[in-house]
Design an enzyme around this catalytic site. Sequence first.
Site, PDB file in Angstrom:
ATOM      1  N   ASP A 155     -40.911  67.761 104.939  1.00 19.68           N
ATOM      2  CA  ASP A 155     -41.966  67.547 106.463  1.00 19.68           C
ATOM      3  C   ASP A 155     -43.219  67.945 106.094  1.00 19.68           C
ATOM      4  O   ASP A 155     -43.012  69.363 106.857  1.00 19.68           O
ATOM      5  CB  ASP A 155     -40.511  66.535 107.490  1.00 19.68           C
ATOM      6  CG  ASP A 155     -42.344  66.429 108.098  1.00 19.68           C
ATOM      7  OD1 ASP A 155     -43.519  66.170 107.772  1.00 19.68           O
ATOM      8  OD2 ASP A 155     -41.494  65.807 109.392  1.00 19.68           O
ATOM      9  N   SER A 180     -39.741  61.835 114.855  1.00 14.13           N
ATOM     10  CA  SER A 180     -41.322  61.734 115.331  1.00 14.13           C
ATOM     11  C   SER A 180     -41.757  61.306 116.880  1.00 14.13           C
ATOM     12  O   SER A 180     -41.804  62.835 117.110  1.00 14.13           O
ATOM     13  CB  SER A 180     -42.166  61.212 114.521  1.00 14.13           C
ATOM     14  OG  SER A 180     -43.561  61.205 114.434  1.00 14.13           O
ATOM     15  N   HIS A 184     -42.054  63.430 105.815  1.00 17.70           N
ATOM     16  CA  HIS A 184     -41.549  63.149 107.126  1.00 17.70           C
ATOM     17  C   HIS A 184     -40.571  62.049 107.332  1.00 17.70           C
ATOM     18  O   HIS A 184     -39.673  61.900 108.504  1.00 17.70           O
ATOM     19  CB  HIS A 184     -43.019  63.158 107.838  1.00 17.70           C
ATOM     20  CG  HIS A 184     -42.895  62.720 109.077  1.00 17.70           C
ATOM     21  ND1 HIS A 184     -43.108  63.565 109.676  1.00 17.70           N
ATOM     22  CD2 HIS A 184     -43.535  61.651 109.476  1.00 17.70           C
ATOM     23  CE1 HIS A 184     -42.500  63.342 111.340  1.00 17.70           C
ATOM     24  NE2 HIS A 184     -42.799  61.905 111.065  1.00 17.70           N
TER      25      HIS A 184
END
Lengths: 381, 381
Positions: B324, B157, B357
């Site tokens: 995601d 991320s 995610h």
Amino acid sequence: MALASDARSVGLVTPQTAHFDEPLTLACGRVLPTYELIYETYGKLNAAKDNAILVCHALSGHHHAAGRHSVDDRKAGWWDECIGPGKPIDTERFFVVSLNNLGGCHGSTGPASTNPATGQPWGPEFPPLRVRDWVHSQARLADALGIDCWAAVIGGSLGGMQAMRWALLYPRRLRHCIVIAAAMKLSAQNLAFNEVARQAIQSDPDFEDGHYLHAGKVPARGLALARMVGHITYLSDDAMASKFGRELRSGSLDIGGDEPVEFQVQSYLRYQGSRFSDSFDANTYILMTQALDYFDLAREYGDDPVAAFEAACCRFLVLSFSTDWRFPPARSREIVDALIAARREVSYAEIEANEGHDAFLMPIPRYLALFRAYLQQVAVS
Amino acid sequence: MALASDARSVGLVTPQTAHFDEPLTLACGRVLPTYELIYETYGKLNAAKDNAILVCHALSGHHHAAGRHSVDDRKAGWWDECIGPGKPIDTERFFVVSLNNLGGCHGSTGPASTNPATGQPWGPEFPPLRVRDWVHSQARLADALGIDCWAAVIGGSLGGMQAMRWALLYPRRLRHCIVIAAAMKLSAQNLAFNEVARQAIQSDPDFEDGHYLHAGKVPARGLALARMVGHITYLSDDAMASKFGRELRSGSLDIGGDEPVEFQVQSYLRYQGSRFSDSFDANTYILMTQALDYFDLAREYGDDPVAAFEAACCRFLVLSFSTDWRFPPARSREIVDALIAARREVSYAEIEANEGHDAFLMPIPRYLALFRAYLQQVAVS
């Protein structure tokens, strides 16, 4: 009475109010002794009274679906793309009824109305509503207008849920049911977004546990946040990308610079949020999101959608949009599968559209063409 | 020093603090005269000092990535699934460094730290940071630890964005760059969610324009809302459905009943929100989301990602997860396409995973296997 400038508009419209004195027993068990519904009509009811269409609104909608209230009105009703002479819901053939639902904040009896028992605004004491309560109150409106059987009941999103509930509760009172961008129940993600929206409102100190009107306040920050969250879920990622991208409203993305820059999407959301909080009642928003959360079409049919739709006898049109991630096509296909298994007549189309959930309000050519074609074959005297 | 109960844990760890006296000029132009970084290390630095791995954390992360701080610690570090003896980041081969970023609220200098110029908390006066500022401060930490060149810089991320920036700013100081569930820049939808999160915090009256510490307050409601919004975007629709469905925590969905029922997902979100607001600094959250918003890998390379990656000379591993929707596989494929066009060595895998995610934190077999296999072929003396 079309405006000279737009022959395809229903023109100037004036809302009407129906007053109901017969008490309405609600799903929660409480009784509403009297109530009012504000509504608009477009087109003319024919002598046989078989050309009436009911339009059910979505979460933040209202009765003003088409035309303008005055010549100065800058914006037409929320579904003006679909309602008017020659439009999919053709007012040269149909008599269209569009109301503000019970519990609303645009003229129908709701939390901001006066509670006759106290002389104060209902506020959070207004009874919780379920989709079926709206359907029952809409049936009373039909009675008042002398409409025994709708040619069609039509709705998008939460409106589509009302249309489906109509088909189960009053199977003999509609011939067609048009369900657009809807679902038989919310997903956990849908519930989660609604929860955030309510939390935003309820944690605003100006909410005053729902008694903000009494306190002379408005939970504007909370309402704005709720709307911002909702708004993101109405648009697809693609639609946002093409509408805003990473365009800046001000400033520069240069490495340096101590002042925060503002992206277009940020100012757009803030504008949408603040405009909404100026015009919408917080208790109504909570009430409507809860009606959405609790809607579960098949629950009392043993959680079997096929058994549920066996209660219906109208024909169905189901429409979904490819980039809708609030109620994605898969949710519509569940409706269609259950209808087919229940041996009901159903037409289904998944429309390619970039606009996400909001697509149901947009003039997308294939959508309008299909919608129009379906309604053209609905028989009227 | 593994706990007896878990030979695959790095065991008990103690955070260390590095103090930096040499001023750091930030991207915004301001200068931080001194600062501290809190960090943990796992494994041993070898004599050649070529086995060091830097782990960069995501939005709400910190230095405590693996092991436990005490035998009573109920939870291990946030990436304990991936860091430890025999795990993908194998502490029997590698010396792992994990820090809390500058601007953080877990021990590194940030908005909650004391501003030496005033003797008061920095609060909103703390300089805005960009991803490159973190990279520069991490390079100083590498200097302090005697590490000239990382075997790998790794992050998921926002951490993946730091890893990519490392490859461009310090091309000779890393041999491998591992970018997991990341993107070269945020989409309009990402920006929109971050804006809602910041608005939630900033519109909380207890935020006091960022001076809440001085006022002895905490904008807990705003922080909780921000976390709730974020949390929804970390999970896939599917993951939420299988985790919560429409299960009720209390009450009944029967038609009647005046009391609102509570779905599991609602109480889960409220719990997550309130836990977060007890432990995270609001100004840090604003600062970190802004660093995310402004990150744009290729901006100063003429908006050409190929030109950007031509500045790099390490090898890359890029990983994404099928469900995601915060940083979907398409965003990772853009990175891979640019790397290939820039003639850089890159391996890519899209992992089928239901967890959205958050999958990058989960022990998904194919993910761990690929991650381990890639790092096994990273040469160390």
